[in-house]
Design a protein around this motif. Structure first.
Motif, PDB file in Angstrom:
ATOM      1  N   VAL A 163       0.856  -1.202   0.000  1.00  0.00           N
ATOM      2  CA  VAL A 163       0.000   0.000   0.000  1.00  0.00           C
ATOM      3  C   VAL A 163       0.887   1.246   0.000  1.00  0.00           C
ATOM      4  CG1 VAL A 163      -1.738   1.298   1.292  1.00  0.00           C
ATOM      5  CG2 VAL A 163      -1.900  -1.207   1.146  1.00  0.00           C
ATOM      6  N   ALA A 164       1.919   1.247   0.836  1.00  0.00           N
ATOM      7  CA  ALA A 164       2.799   2.426   0.913  1.00  0.00           C
ATOM      8  C   ALA A 164       3.498   2.668  -0.427  1.00  0.00           C
ATOM      9  CB  ALA A 164       3.821   2.248   2.032  1.00  0.00           C
ATOM     10  N   ALA A 165       3.874   1.580  -1.115  1.00  0.00           N
ATOM     11  CA  ALA A 165       4.551   1.745  -2.413  1.00  0.00           C
ATOM     12  C   ALA A 165       3.608   2.385  -3.432  1.00  0.00           C
ATOM     13  CB  ALA A 165       5.047   0.386  -2.918  1.00  0.00           C
ATOM     14  N   VAL A 166       2.355   1.924  -3.445  1.00  0.00           N
ATOM     15  CA  VAL A 166       1.378   2.502  -4.380  1.00  0.00           C
ATOM     16  C   VAL A 166       1.144   3.985  -4.024  1.00  0.00           C
ATOM     17  CG1 VAL A 166      -1.052   2.392  -5.102  1.00  0.00           C
ATOM     18  CG2 VAL A 166       0.306   0.299  -4.942  1.00  0.00           C
ATOM     19  N   LEU A 167       1.136   4.295  -2.734  1.00  0.00           N
ATOM     20  CA  LEU A 167       0.926   5.690  -2.333  1.00  0.00           C
ATOM     21  C   LEU A 167       2.138   6.555  -2.668  1.00  0.00           C
ATOM     22  CD1 LEU A 167      -1.018   5.469   1.059  1.00  0.00           C
ATOM     23  CD2 LEU A 167      -1.864   5.380  -1.294  1.00  0.00           C
ATOM     24  N   ARG A 168       3.336   5.977  -2.605  1.00  0.00           N
ATOM     25  CA  ARG A 168       4.515   6.762  -3.022  1.00  0.00           C
ATOM     26  C   ARG A 168       4.418   7.117  -4.503  1.00  0.00           C
ATOM     27  NH1 ARG A 168      10.152   5.121   0.106  1.00  0.00           N
ATOM     28  NH2 ARG A 168       9.317   5.507   2.179  1.00  0.00           N
ATOM     29  N   GLU A 169       4.006   6.130  -5.304  1.00  0.00           N
ATOM     30  CA  GLU A 169       3.846   6.403  -6.744  1.00  0.00           C
ATOM     31  C   GLU A 169       2.809   7.498  -6.961  1.00  0.00           C
ATOM     32  OE1 GLU A 169       4.520   1.894  -8.128  1.00  0.00           O
ATOM     33  OE2 GLU A 169       2.756   2.878  -8.993  1.00  0.00           O
ATOM     34  N   ALA A 170       1.668   7.373  -6.249  1.00  0.00           N
ATOM     35  CA  ALA A 170       0.551   8.294  -6.481  1.00  0.00           C
ATOM     36  C   ALA A 170       0.879   9.710  -6.017  1.00  0.00           C
ATOM     37  CB  ALA A 170      -0.697   7.790  -5.760  1.00  0.00           C
ATOM     38  N   THR A 171       1.591   9.821  -4.895  1.00  0.00           N
ATOM     39  CA  THR A 171       1.857  11.162  -4.354  1.00  0.00           C
ATOM     40  C   THR A 171       3.151  11.739  -4.910  1.00  0.00           C
ATOM     41  OG1 THR A 171       3.071  10.233  -2.464  1.00  0.00           O
ATOM     42  CG2 THR A 171       0.717  10.666  -2.137  1.00  0.00           C
ATOM     43  N   GLY A 172       3.971  10.881  -5.529  1.00  0.00           N
ATOM     44  CA  GLY A 172       5.262  11.357  -6.034  1.00  0.00           C
ATOM     45  C   GLY A 172       6.178  11.786  -4.903  1.00  0.00           C
ATOM     46  N   SER A 173       5.966  11.208  -3.716  1.00  0.00           N
ATOM     47  CA  SER A 173       6.847  11.581  -2.596  1.00  0.00           C
ATOM     48  C   SER A 173       7.211  10.332  -1.801  1.00  0.00           C
ATOM     49  CB  SER A 173       6.148  12.605  -1.697  1.00  0.00           C
ATOM     50  OG  SER A 173       5.613  11.971  -0.560  1.00  0.00           O
ATOM     51  N   ASP A 174       8.271  10.464  -0.989  1.00  0.00           N
ATOM     52  CA  ASP A 174       8.711   9.339  -0.160  1.00  0.00           C
ATOM     53  C   ASP A 174       8.077   9.377   1.219  1.00  0.00           C
ATOM     54  OD1 ASP A 174      10.248   8.430  -2.171  1.00  0.00           O
ATOM     55  OD2 ASP A 174      12.153   9.152  -1.354  1.00  0.00           O
ATOM     56  N   ASP A 175       7.081  10.222   1.417  1.00  0.00           N
ATOM     57  CA  ASP A 175       6.473  10.334   2.744  1.00  0.00           C
ATOM     58  C   ASP A 175       5.673   9.094   3.160  1.00  0.00           C
ATOM     59  OD1 ASP A 175       7.607  12.769   3.075  1.00  0.00           O
ATOM     60  OD2 ASP A 175       5.811  13.922   2.584  1.00  0.00           O
ATOM     61  N   PRO A 176       4.939   8.453   2.237  1.00  0.00           N
ATOM     62  CA  PRO A 176       4.204   7.256   2.681  1.00  0.00           C
ATOM     63  C   PRO A 176       5.166   6.150   3.121  1.00  0.00           C
ATOM     64  CG  PRO A 176       3.259   8.091   0.649  1.00  0.00           C
ATOM     65  CD  PRO A 176       4.551   8.826   0.861  1.00  0.00           C
ATOM     66  N   GLY A 177       4.849   5.487   4.206  1.00  0.00           N
ATOM     67  CA  GLY A 177       5.714   4.420   4.706  1.00  0.00           C
ATOM     68  C   GLY A 177       4.956   3.534   5.663  1.00  0.00           C
ATOM     69  N   LEU A 178       5.730   2.651   6.279  1.00  0.00           N
ATOM     70  CA  LEU A 178       5.144   1.606   7.112  1.00  0.00           C
ATOM     71  C   LEU A 178       5.416   1.910   8.571  1.00  0.00           C
ATOM     72  CD1 LEU A 178       4.002  -1.302   6.756  1.00  0.00           C
ATOM     73  CD2 LEU A 178       6.375  -2.083   6.857  1.00  0.00           C
ATOM     74  N   LYS A 179       4.374   1.868   9.371  1.00  0.00           N
ATOM     75  CA  LYS A 179       4.579   1.980  10.815  1.00  0.00           C
ATOM     76  C   LYS A 179       4.289   0.605  11.396  1.00  0.00           C
ATOM     77  CE  LYS A 179       3.079   3.254  15.157  1.00  0.00           C
ATOM     78  NZ  LYS A 179       2.023   2.578  15.930  1.00  0.00           N
ATOM     79  N   TRP A 180       5.375  -0.057  11.824  1.00  0.00           N
ATOM     80  CA  TRP A 180       5.246  -1.419  12.339  1.00  0.00           C
ATOM     81  C   TRP A 180       4.143  -1.492  13.393  1.00  0.00           C
ATOM     82  CZ3 TRP A 180       5.524  -3.948  16.987  1.00  0.00           C
ATOM     83  CH2 TRP A 180       5.797  -5.314  16.958  1.00  0.00           C
ATOM     84  N   PRO A 181       3.303  -2.529  13.431  1.00  0.00           N
ATOM     85  CA  PRO A 181       3.368  -3.696  12.555  1.00  0.00           C
ATOM     86  C   PRO A 181       2.417  -3.619  11.355  1.00  0.00           C
ATOM     87  CG  PRO A 181       1.958  -4.205  14.418  1.00  0.00           C
ATOM     88  CD  PRO A 181       2.402  -2.763  14.591  1.00  0.00           C
ATOM     89  N   ASN A 182       1.415  -2.787  11.378  1.00  0.00           N
ATOM     90  CA  ASN A 182       0.494  -2.855  10.234  1.00  0.00           C
ATOM     91  C   ASN A 182      -0.270  -1.562   9.971  1.00  0.00           C
ATOM     92  OD1 ASN A 182      -0.909  -3.227  12.506  1.00  0.00           O
ATOM     93  ND2 ASN A 182      -1.687  -5.247  12.024  1.00  0.00           N
ATOM     94  N   ASP A 183       0.414  -0.454  10.162  1.00  0.00           N
ATOM     95  CA  ASP A 183      -0.193   0.813   9.764  1.00  0.00           C
ATOM     96  C   ASP A 183       0.548   1.373   8.564  1.00  0.00           C
ATOM     97  OD1 ASP A 183      -1.811   0.730  11.956  1.00  0.00           O
ATOM     98  OD2 ASP A 183      -0.912   2.467  12.969  1.00  0.00           O
TER      99      ASP A 183
END
Ligand code: BTN
Length: 264
Positions: free
Chosen positions: A99-119
């Motif tokens: 999900v974070a990878a798709v959001l990085r593509e969509a937003t064109g930024s590296d801000d989307p990421g993973l907050k362990w364990p599942n956010d």
């Protein structure tokens, strides 16, 4: 049935092999994960997917509820695992990464990421959450539920969520639930297959790249105990490697992790 969902999500529109090929769309359900669990009990296939425009009793982790007004994405899909269910816990990380990878593509930024364990977070605010619910009997199955905030509520977030959550429209991405699914499902399917074939080690570099907690001080809450620690990284088994103030390192496998100081 929700017109936008049904118009856009016919099987011929989906670029997937098994995920979402059996698809049920609803206007309003208590919880997509509950509806799917019932379908699973009566034989739903691997990849069967339930989407709803809203939920009246959406579930989050740790027994919390998941507010589910119209406009956001509420989806659950069924995994009939080839590996023992006990080995499938890291799937929540794999889903969050996808999900974070798709959001990085969509937003064109590296801000989307993973907050362990599942956010899934954007910056330091939560944009989505993943809930895994598994059963062993009568046959092993896992219901994966994903909630993704697409729209900021018209009157803003409730006070207790303010500053802690975000929706994609704040990043200038105006997706309907159907548009979000058309982008997410192919990536989720590909990453799921990779995880089942190669295990979590195939995602080691993505985990380093996407983990938002690495190097941060967090407080961990488990079975009523609180502790402040520094996060080192997500480890090869999917646990969180942390260092406490006495220098001792350990791997945390479950529990809540909050940024910053211990809350009273
Ligand atoms: C969390 O962060 O606590 C997990 C939230 C998971 C919410 C999704 S919405 C679709 C599916 N149906 C539910 O009742 N819950 C999950």
């Amino acid at each position: 049935m929700d017109q936008e969902l049904s118009a856009r999500l016919g099987p011929d529109r989906l670029d997937t092999r098994w995920l979402g090929r059996a698809l049920r769309l609803y206007d309003d359900v208590p919880s997509t994960s509950s509806v799917l669990a019932e379908w699973a009990a009566s034989g739903a296939p691997h990849g069967a997917t339930v989407v709803a425009a809203r939920q009246s009793a959406g579930r989050g982790r740790q027994g919390r509820s998941w507010e589910s007004p119209v406009g956001n994405l509420y989806v659950s899909w069924l995994v009939r695992p080839r590996r023992p269910v006990a080995e499938m816990a890291p799937l929540s990380l794999v889903v969050g990464l996808a999900v974070a990878a798709v959001l990085r593509e969509a937003t064109g930024s590296d801000d989307p990421g993973l907050k362990w364990p599942n956010d899934v977070w954007i910056g330091l605010r939560k944009v989505g959450g993943v809930l895994l619910e598994s059963r062993i009997h009568p046959s092993p199955s896992i219901v994966v539920g994903l909630g993704l905030n697409l729209l900021t509520p018209p009157h803003g977030w409730e006070r207790e969520l303010r500053g802690r959550v975000i929706a994609l429209d704040e990043c200038a991405v105006a997706w309907t639930p159907a548009q979000a699914l058309l982008r997410l499902l192919p990536r989720l399917e590909a990453d799921h297959d990779r995880f089942e074939n190669e295990g979590l080690s195939a995602f080691a570099s993505s985990l380093r790249e996407y983990s938002l907690l690495d190097g941060r001080r967090v407080h961990i809450e488990r079975a009523g105990r609180h502790q402040e620690v520094e996060v080192i990284a997500i480890d090869a088994s999917g646990g969180l490697r942390v260092r406490s103030d006495d220098g001792i390192e350990r791997i945390v496998h479950a529990g809540e992790v909050h940024l910053g100081e211990i809350r009273a």
